[in-house]
Scaffold this motif. Structure first.
Motif, PDB file in Angstrom:
ATOM      1  N   MET A  57       0.600  23.482  -8.716  1.00  0.00           N
ATOM      2  CA  MET A  57       0.131  24.490  -7.776  1.00  0.00           C
ATOM      3  C   MET A  57      -1.040  25.285  -8.342  1.00  0.00           C
ATOM      4  N   ALA A  58      -1.333  25.115  -9.628  1.00  0.00           N
ATOM      5  CA  ALA A  58      -2.423  25.863 -10.260  1.00  0.00           C
ATOM      6  C   ALA A  58      -3.783  25.473  -9.692  1.00  0.00           C
ATOM      7  N   GLY A  59      -3.886  24.292  -9.093  1.00  0.00           N
ATOM      8  CA  GLY A  59      -5.144  23.893  -8.483  1.00  0.00           C
ATOM      9  C   GLY A  59      -6.213  23.466  -9.466  1.00  0.00           C
ATOM     10  N   GLN A  88      -5.084  22.299  -2.804  1.00  0.00           N
ATOM     11  CA  GLN A  88      -6.139  22.972  -2.060  1.00  0.00           C
ATOM     12  C   GLN A  88      -5.800  22.856  -0.573  1.00  0.00           C
ATOM     13  N   LYS A  89      -6.630  23.429   0.261  1.00  0.00           N
ATOM     14  CA  LYS A  89      -6.362  23.394   1.691  1.00  0.00           C
ATOM     15  C   LYS A  89      -6.241  21.952   2.161  1.00  0.00           C
ATOM     16  N   GLY A  90      -5.133  21.649   2.828  1.00  0.00           N
ATOM     17  CA  GLY A  90      -4.861  20.295   3.277  1.00  0.00           C
ATOM     18  C   GLY A  90      -3.979  19.514   2.335  1.00  0.00           C
ATOM     19  N   SER A  91      -3.861  19.987   1.085  1.00  0.00           N
ATOM     20  CA  SER A  91      -2.982  19.299   0.122  1.00  0.00           C
ATOM     21  C   SER A  91      -2.178  20.306  -0.690  1.00  0.00           C
ATOM     22  N   THR A  92      -1.671  21.318  -0.001  1.00  0.00           N
ATOM     23  CA  THR A  92      -0.714  22.214  -0.644  1.00  0.00           C
ATOM     24  C   THR A  92       0.594  21.455  -0.801  1.00  0.00           C
ATOM     25  N   LEU A  93       1.486  21.965  -1.611  1.00  0.00           N
ATOM     26  CA  LEU A  93       2.740  21.255  -1.836  1.00  0.00           C
ATOM     27  C   LEU A  93       3.538  21.071  -0.548  1.00  0.00           C
ATOM     28  N   PRO A  94       3.728  22.105   0.281  1.00  0.00           N
ATOM     29  CA  PRO A  94       4.451  21.888   1.548  1.00  0.00           C
ATOM     30  C   PRO A  94       3.767  20.857   2.447  1.00  0.00           C
ATOM     31  N   GLU A  95       2.432  20.861   2.469  1.00  0.00           N
ATOM     32  CA  GLU A  95       1.715  19.892   3.313  1.00  0.00           C
ATOM     33  C   GLU A  95       1.910  18.471   2.798  1.00  0.00           C
TER      34      GLU A  95
END
Length: 444
Positions: A57-59, A88-95
């Motif tokens: 999640m640190a990106g 990042q936007k579109g590939s967050t963990l929930p997504e």
């Protein structure tokens, strides 16, 4: 006929003896010493192709991932395809999880590990794989293992790979300007404050500041091992007297100077931070993560040195908590054996020595690995031994509410330092906000 039979028997016996001599006892494949059939040897999992997806999640950028982990892993395991998915936007963990993407190896710092792994129900107990692969947990600095067992409820949801702690950095030019002796390893907070007071002064139109700390890191890695939230009651701990001691010594006492308070006002009620040390160069001493020289380019432009974190008189030789980052295999992975080979490599003496030399703080007790810290960097002559000078404080228990609660503990930190909010009022406000934050998290 008897002669013929004797010749046949001797020929058979000779053949058997020859077979025994050439065949090491005549055992067939998979046969044990006593003649029983054994299990065939297991195939080398590192020779079998595997594909592993990494996520944090640190990106971290692709470049950062590859430099720190990816390139070394690919070189060690040429049969593995290593993919890194950036948060990042579109590939967050929930997504990613909603899209059915498999995360094989999840890694993050201890502060975010629970929120990423447990909240998303990705936890997997590594205990059996640790036992099967003869991983010796005694090789690690003990507090990082204890902390993971606490997070895991006695299990092992992850293995530590690298860490950080707090150190005191100082700008030698500021000390030289005012003829003040440099700090030393092993100082107490009281001794450090005495030095800081000599640097709180105005020169021309420039206000100099003696000492500042990164408030969030100071609280998160506090020497008293105070948790943000009581594990048993889910209530904030801010009213603990040791929190008061910490705020007083590290935040309030250094700011008891009119010029210092004016600087906080100028910073919109924030404490002086990294830029004051490295860019503006009007800050004498700053407490921050030991990795700062390798993450802040402006360190190249200043004449700096570092010493061990000051200690409290009641906690002699106890520094900050370690702030490890853990790697784990998620419950979703279908390549757990291959993933475990990667984790074993990341905690090996070989890899730990490699990252230590490059300036990443290792997690092993190995003295040679520790002494090698930062020796392949441009700063190899700096006092990096200072990060191992003190004992590590036990890592405080972590909860899934910590990120939200920390914001309530640090919200008014500048106003507390200036004295515009007294500490009793500030703590009551923080407690009320923390209770609310915990309740909101539970209702999500």
């Amino acid at each position: 006929m008897s002669v013929k039979r004797a010749l046949v028997a001797s020929t058979v016996m000779a053949a058997m003896l020859l077979a025994t001599a050439c065949g090491g006892g005549g055992k067939s494949a998979g046969q044990t010493e006593n003649g029983e059939k054994g299990q065939p040897s297991a195939p080398d999992i590192t020779k079998t192709p595997a594909e592993l997806n990494f996520f944090t999640m640190a990106g971290d950028t692709d470049e950062v991932f590859n430099e720190r982990f990816g390139n070394s892993i690919r070189k060690k395991f040429p049969n593995y395809k290593i993919n890194y998915i950036r948060a990042q936007k579109g590939s967050t963990l929930p997504e990613l999880l909603a899209a059915g993407t498999t995360i094989d190896i999840y890694y993050d710092s201890i502060g975010n590990f629970s929120e990423g792994l447990l909240v998303n129900k990705l936890e997997y107990d590594l205990s059996e794989l640790i036992k099967k692969n003869s991983v010796d947990l005694n090789r690690f600095e003990p507090t990082v293992v204890d902390a993971m067992k606490q997070i895991s409820g006695g299990k092992m949801y992850g293995l530590p790979v690298y860490t950080n702690n707090l150190a005191l950095f100082y700008n030698k030019a500021v000390f030289d300007k005012f003829g003040v002796p440099y700090p030393k390893d092993g100082m107490t907070w009281d001794e450090t404050l005495e030095i800081a007071r000599k640097l709180n002064r105005t020169d021309g139109d420039k206000q100099y500041i003696g000492l500042a700390v990164s408030g969030s890191h100071m609280l998160r890695m506090n020497q008293f091992s105070l948790p943000y939230v009581d594990m048993q009651t889910d209530k904030p701990t801010i009213q603990n007297e040791k929190w008061r001691r910490l705020y007083q010594a590290t935040i309030i006492d250094p700011a008891q100077d009119a010029g210092y308070k004016a600087k906080i006002t100028e910073l919109k009620n924030a404490l002086p931070y990294r830029d004051a040390l490295t860019k503006d160069q009007n800050l004498g001493m700053f407490v921050f993560l030991s990795q700062m020289p390798f993450t802040v380019p402006e360190m190249k432009t200043m004449n700096w040195e570092m010493v061990s974190l000051p200690t409290f008189k009641e906690l002699p030789n106890v520094g900050s908590q370690s702030y490890p980052s853990y790697f784990t295999i998620t419950s979703l992975s279908k390549s757990k054996e291959a993933a475990m080979e990667v984790l074993k490599y990341l905690i090996s003496d070989e890899y730990q020595m490699e990252i230590s030399r490059k300036g990443t703080m290792p997690v092993l007790k190995n003295e040679a690995v520790q002494k090698a810290y930062a020796q392949d960097t441009e700063y190899k002559n700096k006092n990096f031994a200072s990060v191992f000078y003190n004992k590590f404080a036990p890592i405080s228990p972590k909860t899934i509410y910590d990120v939200a609660v920390e914001k309530t503990y640090t919200k008014d930190i500048g106003l507390i330092a200036k004295g515009e909010i007294d500490i009793n009022t500030a703590f009551r406000n923080a407690e009320e906000a923390a209770v609310k934050a915990i309740a909101e998290a539970k209702n999500k």
